[in-house]
Write an enzyme that holds these catalytic residues in place. Structure first.
Site, PDB file in Angstrom:
ATOM      1  N   CYS A 124       2.303   6.792  -3.399  1.00 28.37           N
ATOM      2  CA  CYS A 124       1.635   5.498  -3.254  1.00 28.37           C
ATOM      3  C   CYS A 124       0.653   5.604  -2.099  1.00 28.37           C
ATOM      4  O   CYS A 124       0.909   6.346  -1.159  1.00 28.37           O
ATOM      5  CB  CYS A 124       2.666   4.403  -2.988  1.00 28.37           C
ATOM      6  SG  CYS A 124       3.571   3.974  -4.494  1.00 28.37           S
ATOM      7  N   PRO A 125      -0.461   4.947  -2.173  1.00 27.31           N
ATOM      8  CA  PRO A 125      -0.811   3.875  -3.111  1.00 27.31           C
ATOM      9  C   PRO A 125      -1.583   4.342  -4.341  1.00 27.31           C
ATOM     10  O   PRO A 125      -2.084   3.521  -5.089  1.00 27.31           O
ATOM     11  CB  PRO A 125      -1.679   2.958  -2.261  1.00 27.31           C
ATOM     12  CG  PRO A 125      -2.454   3.902  -1.396  1.00 27.31           C
ATOM     13  CD  PRO A 125      -1.460   5.013  -1.087  1.00 27.31           C
TER      14      PRO A 125
END
Length: 78
Positions: free
Chosen positions: A18-19
């Protein structure tokens, strides 16, 4: 209900932290036409905190979230 939904497009994102999965999802959603559905498959466990809220914040409809092992599956309608 969601089992009858057929995704128009698929986005598979494995091994990315992530992201990135959330960013890639929003980029893909922007290219869909209204009413089209994107299926997102990812193994990023933190995406559960980003993808649904980001999608809703951009006005998209989260139809389903499911998990099988480490894989998360999202169905999102533009």
């Amino acid at each position: 209900m969601t089992e009858s939904v057929v995704a128009d497009y698929n986005l598979e994102i494995y091994g990315e932290p992530c992201p990135y999965p959330a960013v890639a999802t929003l980029e893909a959603m922007a290219s869909l036409k209204p009413g089209e559905v994107l299926e997102v498959l990812t193994d990023c466990s933190q995406s559960i905190n980003n993808i649904p809220s980001d999608a809703r914040n951009h006005g998209y409809e989260v139809l389903d979230i499911s998990q099988q092992g480490v894989m998360l599956r999202y169905l999102i309608r533009r």
